[in-house]
Design a protein around this motif. Structure first.
Motif, short mmCIF file in Angstrom:
data_model
loop_
_atom_site.label_atom_id
_atom_site.label_comp_id
_atom_site.label_asym_id
_atom_site.label_seq_id
_atom_site.Cartn_x
_atom_site.Cartn_y
_atom_site.Cartn_z
N ALA A 15 0.83 -1.21 0.00
CA ALA A 15 0.00 0.00 0.00
C ALA A 15 0.87 1.26 0.00
O ALA A 15 0.54 2.25 -0.66
CB ALA A 15 -0.94 -0.01 1.21
N ARG A 16 1.98 1.21 0.74
CA ARG A 16 2.89 2.36 0.77
C ARG A 16 3.45 2.64 -0.63
O ARG A 16 3.48 3.78 -1.09
CB ARG A 16 4.04 2.10 1.74
CG ARG A 16 4.99 3.30 1.90
CD ARG A 16 6.26 2.92 2.63
NE ARG A 16 7.09 1.96 1.92
CZ ARG A 16 7.88 2.26 0.87
NH1 ARG A 16 7.94 3.48 0.41
NH2 ARG A 16 8.60 1.32 0.29
N LEU A 18 2.09 1.69 -3.51
CA LEU A 18 0.97 2.15 -4.33
C LEU A 18 0.66 3.61 -4.04
O LEU A 18 0.34 4.39 -4.95
CB LEU A 18 -0.27 1.27 -4.08
CG LEU A 18 -1.54 1.62 -4.84
CD1 LEU A 18 -1.31 1.55 -6.35
CD2 LEU A 18 -2.66 0.66 -4.43
N HIS A 19 0.79 3.99 -2.79
CA HIS A 19 0.50 5.37 -2.37
C HIS A 19 1.42 6.37 -3.08
O HIS A 19 1.01 7.50 -3.37
CB HIS A 19 0.66 5.48 -0.85
CG HIS A 19 0.20 6.79 -0.30
ND1 HIS A 19 1.07 7.81 -0.02
CD2 HIS A 19 -1.04 7.23 0.04
CE1 HIS A 19 0.40 8.84 0.46
NE2 HIS A 19 -0.88 8.51 0.51
N THR A 20 2.64 5.95 -3.38
CA THR A 20 3.57 6.85 -4.09
C THR A 20 3.10 7.09 -5.53
O THR A 20 3.44 8.11 -6.12
CB THR A 20 5.00 6.29 -4.11
OG1 THR A 20 5.04 5.08 -4.85
CG2 THR A 20 5.54 6.09 -2.71
N GLN A 23 -2.17 8.25 -4.42
CA GLN A 23 -2.38 8.39 -2.99
C GLN A 23 -3.68 7.74 -2.51
O GLN A 23 -3.70 7.02 -1.51
CB GLN A 23 -2.36 9.86 -2.58
CG GLN A 23 -0.99 10.46 -2.65
CD GLN A 23 -0.99 11.91 -2.20
OE1 GLN A 23 -2.01 12.58 -2.23
NE2 GLN A 23 0.17 12.39 -1.80
N HIS A 25 -5.58 5.36 -3.85
CA HIS A 25 -5.59 3.90 -3.93
C HIS A 25 -4.68 3.27 -2.87
O HIS A 25 -5.01 2.23 -2.29
CB HIS A 25 -5.19 3.43 -5.32
CG HIS A 25 -6.24 3.72 -6.35
ND1 HIS A 25 -5.97 3.72 -7.70
CD2 HIS A 25 -7.55 4.04 -6.24
CE1 HIS A 25 -7.06 4.01 -8.37
NE2 HIS A 25 -8.04 4.21 -7.51
N GLY A 26 -3.55 3.91 -2.59
CA GLY A 26 -2.66 3.42 -1.56
C GLY A 26 -3.31 3.47 -0.18
O GLY A 26 -3.19 2.55 0.62
#
Length: 168
Positions: A15-16, A18-20, A23, A25-26
């Motif tokens: 998730a971290r 993906l967040h990059t 945001q 979706h992460g």
């Protein structure tokens, strides 16, 4: 138990990353990882409901909305199961629970939902929520004193609370 914890951290790391890239979706992926972990560790659906609500509000029409709705449906269907065990007819049980939802679900919709849960014709996440809701509600009632009347009221209040309805 460590396996669940390890899996949580793996999903949080994903998730971290993906967040990059995205945001929102992460953040959703991290929230779902925490919700799944809490469910696996035995948290009651009512304890997880605020997190589902957060996901629902955060996602608007996105990924989390169907999962939150499935959780509400699961709790309502589980309530019907309990009423059926008390000897009520399916129509009566469905109609009573439908009233507790404040009309969000009709009795006939509830009958179909329950049939779909029992027939495993729902998403796996939704079926898991149904099974957990049934277990949690049964546990609450089992823990009540046998001489407590009004267990049905307790069940209806649980449903009403899940649907954000202040009164049964």
């Amino acid at each position: 138990m460590n396996g669940n914890r390890d899996q949580l951290f793996e999903r949080l790391e994903a998730a971290r990353v993906l967040h990059t890239q995205h945001q929102k979706h992460g953040a959703i992926a991290a929230l779902l990882a925490v919700i799944d972990y809490l469910e696996d560790e035995g948290a009651m659906p009512g304890h997880i409901l605020p997190l589902r609500w957060l996901g629902y509000e955060f996602t608007q029409d996105d990924v989390g909305k169907p999962l939150f709705k499935a959780g509400q449906d699961a709790i309502a269907a589980a309530a019907v199961d309990l009423l059926l065990q008390s000897g009520l007819s399916q129509d009566d049980a469905c109609n009573r629970v439908a009233r507790a939802t404040g009309g969000v679900i009709t009795g006939s919709q509830l009958k179909t939902l329950r049939k779909n849960f029992l027939g495993h014709r729902q998403r796996p996440e939704a079926i898991k929520q149904y099974e957990q809701a049934t277990k949690a509600m049964t546990g609450v009632l089992r823990d009540m004193s046998p001489d407590v009347s009004g267990w049905e009221t307790v069940v209806m209040k649980m449903v009403a609370h899940t649907f954000g309805k202040p009164k049964v």
